[in-house]
Design a protein around this motif. Structure first.
Motif, PDB file in Angstrom:
ATOM      1  N   HIS A 269      -9.924  19.621  28.166  1.00  0.00           N
ATOM      2  CA  HIS A 269      -9.930  20.693  27.163  1.00  0.00           C
ATOM      3  C   HIS A 269     -11.356  21.199  26.968  1.00  0.00           C
ATOM      4  CE1 HIS A 269      -9.292  22.928  23.467  1.00  0.00           C
ATOM      5  NE2 HIS A 269      -7.984  22.829  23.691  1.00  0.00           N
TER       6      HIS A 269
ATOM      7  N   ALA B 179     -12.845  22.170  24.506  1.00  0.00           N
ATOM      8  CA  ALA B 179     -13.493  21.725  23.260  1.00  0.00           C
ATOM      9  C   ALA B 179     -14.265  20.421  23.478  1.00  0.00           C
ATOM     10  CB  ALA B 179     -12.452  21.542  22.163  1.00  0.00           C
TER      11      ALA B 179
ATOM     12  N   ASP C 275      -8.612  13.303  16.231  1.00  0.00           N
ATOM     13  CA  ASP C 275      -8.953  13.829  14.906  1.00  0.00           C
ATOM     14  C   ASP C 275      -9.014  15.350  14.857  1.00  0.00           C
ATOM     15  OD1 ASP C 275      -9.072  11.233  14.080  1.00  0.00           O
ATOM     16  OD2 ASP C 275     -11.236  11.054  14.365  1.00  0.00           O
ATOM     17  N   ALA C 276      -9.440  15.968  15.955  1.00  0.00           N
ATOM     18  CA  ALA C 276      -9.532  17.434  15.941  1.00  0.00           C
ATOM     19  C   ALA C 276      -8.182  18.055  16.274  1.00  0.00           C
ATOM     20  CB  ALA C 276     -10.600  17.915  16.910  1.00  0.00           C
ATOM     21  N   GLY C 277      -7.213  17.216  16.619  1.00  0.00           N
ATOM     22  CA  GLY C 277      -5.878  17.749  16.888  1.00  0.00           C
ATOM     23  C   GLY C 277      -5.807  18.540  18.181  1.00  0.00           C
ATOM     24  N   ILE C 278      -6.465  18.044  19.248  1.00  0.00           N
ATOM     25  CA  ILE C 278      -6.313  18.694  20.557  1.00  0.00           C
ATOM     26  C   ILE C 278      -4.885  18.410  21.021  1.00  0.00           C
ATOM     27  CG2 ILE C 278      -7.034  18.634  22.977  1.00  0.00           C
ATOM     28  CD1 ILE C 278      -9.883  18.194  22.045  1.00  0.00           C
ATOM     29  N   ALA C 279      -4.124  19.488  21.193  1.00  0.00           N
ATOM     30  CA  ALA C 279      -2.692  19.344  21.458  1.00  0.00           C
ATOM     31  C   ALA C 279      -2.464  18.741  22.834  1.00  0.00           C
ATOM     32  CB  ALA C 279      -2.004  20.692  21.351  1.00  0.00           C
TER      33      ALA C 279
ATOM     34  N   ARG D  83      -0.454  19.268  25.458  1.00  0.00           N
ATOM     35  CA  ARG D  83       0.520  20.197  26.013  1.00  0.00           C
ATOM     36  C   ARG D  83      -0.071  20.957  27.199  1.00  0.00           C
ATOM     37  NH1 ARG D  83      -0.406  25.521  24.576  1.00  0.00           N
ATOM     38  NH2 ARG D  83      -2.039  25.792  23.024  1.00  0.00           N
TER      39      ARG D  83
ATOM     40  N   GLU E 272      -7.688  30.947  31.760  1.00  0.00           N
ATOM     41  CA  GLU E 272      -8.872  30.535  31.025  1.00  0.00           C
ATOM     42  C   GLU E 272      -9.067  29.024  31.077  1.00  0.00           C
ATOM     43  OE1 GLU E 272      -9.526  32.462  27.048  1.00  0.00           O
ATOM     44  OE2 GLU E 272      -9.793  30.363  26.519  1.00  0.00           O
ATOM     45  N   ARG E 273      -7.954  28.284  31.145  1.00  0.00           N
ATOM     46  CA  ARG E 273      -8.040  26.831  31.076  1.00  0.00           C
ATOM     47  C   ARG E 273      -8.235  26.163  32.435  1.00  0.00           C
ATOM     48  NH1 ARG E 273      -5.704  24.334  26.734  1.00  0.00           N
ATOM     49  NH2 ARG E 273      -6.511  22.481  27.759  1.00  0.00           N
TER      50      ARG E 273
ATOM     51  N   THR F 180      -2.820  20.039  10.639  1.00  0.00           N
ATOM     52  CA  THR F 180      -4.158  19.582  10.282  1.00  0.00           C
ATOM     53  C   THR F 180      -4.881  20.706   9.540  1.00  0.00           C
ATOM     54  OG1 THR F 180      -4.194  18.323  12.332  1.00  0.00           O
ATOM     55  CG2 THR F 180      -6.298  18.592  11.209  1.00  0.00           C
TER      56      THR F 180
ATOM     57  N   TYR G 185      -8.313  22.699   8.903  1.00  0.00           N
ATOM     58  CA  TYR G 185      -9.569  22.942   9.606  1.00  0.00           C
ATOM     59  C   TYR G 185     -10.469  23.809   8.749  1.00  0.00           C
ATOM     60  CZ  TYR G 185      -7.101  21.412  13.822  1.00  0.00           C
ATOM     61  OH  TYR G 185      -6.393  20.694  14.735  1.00  0.00           O
TER      62      TYR G 185
ATOM     63  N   PRO H 231      -1.265  23.963  13.378  1.00  0.00           N
ATOM     64  CA  PRO H 231      -0.543  22.877  14.063  1.00  0.00           C
ATOM     65  C   PRO H 231      -1.441  22.067  14.995  1.00  0.00           C
ATOM     66  CG  PRO H 231       0.161  25.031  14.887  1.00  0.00           C
ATOM     67  CD  PRO H 231      -0.688  25.286  13.685  1.00  0.00           C
ATOM     68  N   ASP H 232      -2.422  22.702  15.616  1.00  0.00           N
ATOM     69  CA  ASP H 232      -3.325  21.958  16.496  1.00  0.00           C
ATOM     70  C   ASP H 232      -4.626  22.727  16.668  1.00  0.00           C
ATOM     71  OD1 ASP H 232      -3.051  23.881  18.633  1.00  0.00           O
ATOM     72  OD2 ASP H 232      -1.112  22.977  19.094  1.00  0.00           O
ATOM     73  N   LEU H 233      -5.562  22.120  17.410  1.00  0.00           N
ATOM     74  CA  LEU H 233      -6.884  22.724  17.560  1.00  0.00           C
ATOM     75  C   LEU H 233      -6.809  24.106  18.215  1.00  0.00           C
ATOM     76  CD1 LEU H 233      -9.978  22.415  17.273  1.00  0.00           C
ATOM     77  CD2 LEU H 233     -10.007  21.440  19.563  1.00  0.00           C
ATOM     78  N   ASP H 234      -5.932  24.256  19.213  1.00  0.00           N
ATOM     79  CA  ASP H 234      -5.845  25.552  19.894  1.00  0.00           C
ATOM     80  C   ASP H 234      -5.494  26.667  18.910  1.00  0.00           C
ATOM     81  OD1 ASP H 234      -6.532  24.669  22.430  1.00  0.00           O
ATOM     82  OD2 ASP H 234      -4.480  24.082  22.916  1.00  0.00           O
TER      83      ASP H 234
ATOM     84  N   LEU I 116      -8.558  27.375  16.887  1.00  0.00           N
ATOM     85  CA  LEU I 116      -9.529  28.103  17.708  1.00  0.00           C
ATOM     86  C   LEU I 116      -9.106  29.563  17.854  1.00  0.00           C
ATOM     87  CD1 LEU I 116     -10.210  25.467  20.531  1.00  0.00           C
ATOM     88  CD2 LEU I 116     -11.704  26.033  18.613  1.00  0.00           C
TER      89      LEU I 116
ATOM     90  N   ARG J 299     -11.442  32.728  17.004  1.00  0.00           N
ATOM     91  CA  ARG J 299     -11.730  33.826  17.930  1.00  0.00           C
ATOM     92  C   ARG J 299     -11.567  35.179  17.261  1.00  0.00           C
ATOM     93  NH1 ARG J 299      -9.721  33.113  23.861  1.00  0.00           N
ATOM     94  NH2 ARG J 299     -10.471  31.025  24.242  1.00  0.00           N
TER      95      ARG J 299
ATOM     96  N   ARG K  79     -13.911  22.721  12.375  1.00  0.00           N
ATOM     97  CA  ARG K  79     -14.024  21.281  12.129  1.00  0.00           C
ATOM     98  C   ARG K  79     -12.792  20.773  11.398  1.00  0.00           C
ATOM     99  NH1 ARG K  79     -19.641  19.002   9.913  1.00  0.00           N
ATOM    100  NH2 ARG K  79     -18.898  16.888   9.617  1.00  0.00           N
ATOM    101  N   PRO K  80     -12.170  19.701  11.928  1.00  0.00           N
ATOM    102  CA  PRO K  80     -10.962  19.188  11.270  1.00  0.00           C
ATOM    103  C   PRO K  80     -11.310  18.485   9.963  1.00  0.00           C
ATOM    104  CG  PRO K  80     -11.592  17.759  13.095  1.00  0.00           C
ATOM    105  CD  PRO K  80     -12.534  18.928  13.119  1.00  0.00           C
TER     106      PRO K  80
END
Lengths: 412, 122
Positions: A121, A123, A169-173, A175, A184-185, B2, B4, B92-95, B98, B102, B115-116
């Motif tokens: 990811h 991030a 903790d940052a909730g990186i999904a 998926r 992009e990914r 979460t 943020y 629901p999540d970092l994406d 983000l 943006r 920042r969470p």
């Protein structure tokens, strides 16, 4: 005959990515999945040497890890909130699917992509992505990764812990990116795999053999990626680039470990099988018509591979390929490589002209390129000065030894 | 879900002309409305310049009642870019977080730190 403990390690490394990927989906928790597979590894070390490797190692690991995860979860959960009896008894959502179904399902490709895109990811920092990918997908131990990437084991352990904490903790999904996110990914994933490869490629011999394993690992990951994302031409471009580069390994060093530059390499030593696979992979990448940066670099490697001797290299074609690459990735290093090709195609003065404005002071390959071109152009005193600057830069000892020899010859 | 914090950092000089700023504020209000519609919005605030900040501190260690307090002209850290405003959102999540960041970056051209929150008390 392999030591039974080493055999356990080899089998785990082979299946690690697949099992962690499936388990992370079933448990919904990447950290728990990794810990559970680690527990299963310890269990295998206790039982396999005596009873032998089970007929379906991946199934055994998954069953054992899944069972272990429930125990671990119950233990930790109980400590944390005693009141929530219902949650404690329910346990994590494990499902009741037999492990064979979990491992054979078409979902497995998705599971593995999910794991890869989570580890890579954007991030996360690039070093963290590299470490996570080698650990979770490559199945390398923290010790092995630390040795390969030349950092201490506590540093690597801290890097991995921090990266996993950020995912949690940052909730990186966990998926797979959607089709419109993929452009992009994907580069973030390819950059990780290619960095693993180049780290290994920079190594030479002897004590550096652990690092050379990184090339094998990167090629394994790339082959795997081609299987998971068959319609992405840059994935094949990357694999082709790695194969065509790796094919030269046997000719890249003297028996004493000293590096041999491309023009001086004994081309009979190049690995025919890797070259053939590299060319075939490049052909497949060409079918899409898209020429991305990895494919272009693979094309350049293929021009070298096709030249029976160094003087027969099609340098004008290489210059044209670098022009195309420069348009996509305008970096000083690409301009440096282009200038070297220009010198071969049109003479050292033209090469020096192409180097004008490329400022990479302190970067050894830049000083070496300038020094050699100045020497070939007959500008000896400038060449000597430049060779000395090159020697002042950081670089490997075998390379420094070679530079000192060249300098001595030029000084004459 | 979460929570943020989307923290917006801005240079302390070079504030845009009023007519430019008005357009920016209007478009930010639109994003905030969209956050509300998506049930992502918790709260937001724009801050006065960091030169208006005051820092309060004491020498007493944790767990010891301070005898005296020290007051000083802020900001806390002398850096070129200071916290200029923030959003607290639920995603629901970092994406997803983000994605909102943006939107704000596209309007303000300022960096946003996402920042969470480890916990939220309301």
């Amino acid at each position: 005959m392999l030591d039974p403990r080493d055999e356990v390690a080899v089998v785990f490394r082979e299946h690690h990515g697949r099992v962690v990927a499936v388990l992370a989906r079933v448990l919904g928790d990447l950290g728990l999945a990794e810990e559970a597979v680690q527990d299963a590894y310890l269990a295998a070390l206790r039982t396999w040497p005596e009873r032998g490797v089970p007929p379906s190692p991946a199934g055994w690991i998954l069953t054992t890890a899944r069972r272990g995860a429930v125990d671990r979860w119950r233990r930790e959960r109980r400590g944390r909130d005693k009141q929530d009896e219902a949650a404690r008894l329910r346990g994590p959502a494990l499902g009741s699917d037999p492990v064979e179904d979990l491992l054979d399902a078409p979902d497995i490709a998705d599971d593995q992509l999910r794991l890869l895109f989570t580890c890579c990811h954007p991030a996360l920092s690039l070093p963290a992505r590299v470490a996570l990918t080698l650990r979770l997908i490559g199945g390398l131990t923290t010790t092995e990764i630390a040795r390969a990437l030349l950092v201490t084991e506590p540093t690597m352990a801290a890097r991995l812990t921090r990266a996993k904490a950020k995912i949690r903790d940052a909730g990186i999904a966990y998926r797979v990116p959607t089709a419109d996110e993929l452009p992009e990914r994907l580069p973030a994933v390819l950059a990780v795999v290619y960095l693993i490869f180049t780290e290994g490629h920079r190594s030479t011999a002897g004590a550096d053999l652990v690092r050379a394993d990184l090339c094998t690992e990167a090629i394994r990951l790339s082959r795997h990626l081609v299987g998971l994302l068959p319609d992405e031409p840059e994935v094949r471009g990357l694999l082709a680039l790695e194969l065509l580069t790796e094919a030269r390994r046997p000719a890249r060093t003297e028996p004493d470990g000293r590096p041999v530059a491309l023009p001086e390499q004994d081309r009979r030593l190049w690995d025919r099988n890797l070259l053939a696979e590299g060319r075939a992979t490049l052909d497949e990448a060409r079918r899409s018509g898209v020429a991305g940066p990895y494919r272009l670099q693979a094309e350049i490697a293929a021009v070298h591979a096709d030249a029976p001797t160094a003087p027969e290299t099609d340098w004008p074609r290489i210059v044209a390929l670098y022009d195309a690459l420069l348009a996509l990735t305008p970096s000083p290093v690409v301009r440096l490589n282009r200038a070297v090709a220009v010198a071969e195609a049109r003479g050292p003065e033209q090469g020096l002209a192409a180097l004008e404005g490329v400022e990479l002071a302190g970067y050894r390959p830049w000083h070496v390129a300038r020094a050699e071109l100045l020497h070939r152009a007959g500008r000896t005193s400038e060449a000597i000065e430049e060779f000395r600057l090159a020697l002042d830069c950081a670089g490997s000892e075998p390379e420094s030894a070679m530079l000192r020899e060249t300098l001595a010859r030029v000084v004459g | 879900m979460t929570h943020y914090l989307l923290a917006m950092y801005q240079p302390q000089d070079g504030i845009p002309e009023p007519e430019v700023l008005d357009g920016v504020m209007r478009r930010l209000a639109e994003v905030t409305d969209e956050m509300r519609a998506a049930d992502a919005f918790v709260l937001s605030a724009g801050l006065h310049p960091a030169s208006t900040a005051t820092v309060v501190r004491s020498d007493a260690p944790l767990g010891v009642a301070p005898v005296e307090f020290l007051m000083s002209d802020g900001p806390f850290a002398e850096v070129k870019e200071q916290l200029g405003g923030f959003w607290l959102i639920d995603a629901p999540d970092l994406d997803a977080a983000l994605g909102w960041a943006r939107r704000i970056v596209a309007i303000t051209s300022l960096p946003i730190e996402v920042r969470p929150a480890a916990g939220l008390v309301t």
